[in-house]
Enzyme design. Structure first.
Site, PDB file in Angstrom:
ATOM      1  CG  ASP A  58     -12.366  43.300  12.432  1.00 57.92           C
ATOM      2  OD1 ASP A  58     -11.254  42.787  12.635  1.00 57.92           O
ATOM      3  OD2 ASP A  58     -12.600  44.511  12.636  1.00 57.92           O
ATOM      4  CD  GLU A  62      -8.173  42.452  10.586  1.00 55.94           C
ATOM      5  OE1 GLU A  62      -9.024  42.984   9.848  1.00 55.94           O
ATOM      6  OE2 GLU A  62      -7.603  43.039  11.523  1.00 55.94           O
ATOM      7  CG  ASP A  88     -14.889  46.817  15.142  1.00 61.29           C
ATOM      8  OD1 ASP A  88     -13.860  46.360  15.607  1.00 61.29           O
ATOM      9  OD2 ASP A  88     -15.349  47.940  15.449  1.00 61.29           O
TER      10      ASP A  88
END
Lengths: 194, 194
Positions: A7, A68, A141
């Site tokens: 992430d 992501e 996260d």
């Protein structure tokens, strides 16, 4: 198959390694967050993230990396930094010959919770359930990085099959077009053929 | 001082090396554009750019790297790719311990043409004039990379002095605040002092 989920972010970059087993079985191997100081310059923040991600790649030897995909919807400045952090992760993977796939936040949410609009708490709860974790990975996260890895493990076989089918269809269309063109040429210039 | 200017982009990434001499004298050392295929995946495009930029850093040994600062004004998708390309360039510089400074397009235009709103043709014309080039560097990304390097050579001494002055002022403010706090504490608790 082992997947490193990332992430991306300059201030907090979530990293999660998940092993996929038979069917939908998944196992958490490692999870953490890399932080870089907000007052450091961009180049050194990217270097900090890159070094740590490379360390994880060396240590955990994932077979693929799931990152992501960022959209510049809310804060453009933050989105740029996030895109750059994701870029250096993709670069580190490419240097090692690892495949990198970008998944959107809604694909990740849909994969782990069944809804593309699930909130953070729901994603964290599902990540804990799927990986049999007793405590929630913190900050969010870290949980997101694990969700990304799970999403990749579950989506990738389907995505790869789809891409293959599309490539086959495109190849067939090319062959067909080439045949049509050859036939048209032949009709125009019948003497040229032997 | 030798500067590598980079106009980042995934499809075309402009690279220009400029030597600064006495006063405002500048000399073009090298200029080119790195291209990556639009149908390649992002990770491999970033790898292509990173490899080529590292080759330039090894070959020309610049003392600093100047990168165009990207804003997501027009096309967010393109801006993200541009930001990522700039990110891998900054990373390559940081790995070599080279300072990286980001300059905005208007700073670059103002540096070489006197106007922050100069058009592409004007920037190219000034780059040719300043570097004594007989033909225009093509495409525009190549000329922009040279303009970035010139902008850096001319702005950097001023920017560095300004940053130093700001750091000194901040340090003085910190010292002053600490003294005020100590005085206030002393006034509240006169017995604590010896």
């Amino acid at each position: 198959m082992r997947v490193l989920g990332v992430d991306p972010g300059l201030t907090r970059c979530g990293l999660g390694v998940v092993d996929g087993g038979k069917g939908r079985a998944v196992r958490c191997v490692a999870v953490d967050v890399v932080r870089t100081p907000p007052d450091a310059d961009l180049a050194h923040r990217l270097l900090g993230i890159s070094d740590e991600v490379e360390r994880w790649m060396d240590k955990y030897k994932p077979a693929a990396v799931a990152v992501e995909r960022v959209f510049a919807q809310h804060n453009v400045r933050t989105a740029m930094g996030t895109a750059q952090a994701g870029g250096v992760v993709a670069l580190a993977a490419a240097r090692r010959g690892l495949p990198v796939v970008f998944h959107t936040p809604s694909e990740v949410k849909a994969a782990v919770s069944g809804s593309g609009r699930a909130d953070k708490a729901q994603v964290t709860a599902m990540v804990m359930r799927l990986l049999n974790l007793e405590v929630a990975p913190k900050p969010a996260d870290a949980a997101d990085a694990l969700a990304l890895a799970i999403c990749h493990l579950w989506r990738e076989p389907m995505r790869a099959r789809l891409a293959e089918a599309e490539a086959r269809a495109a190849e067939m269309a090319r062959t067909h077009k080439a045949r049509l063109a050859a036939a048209a040429k032949q009709a125009k210039n019948p003497g040229a053929a032997r």
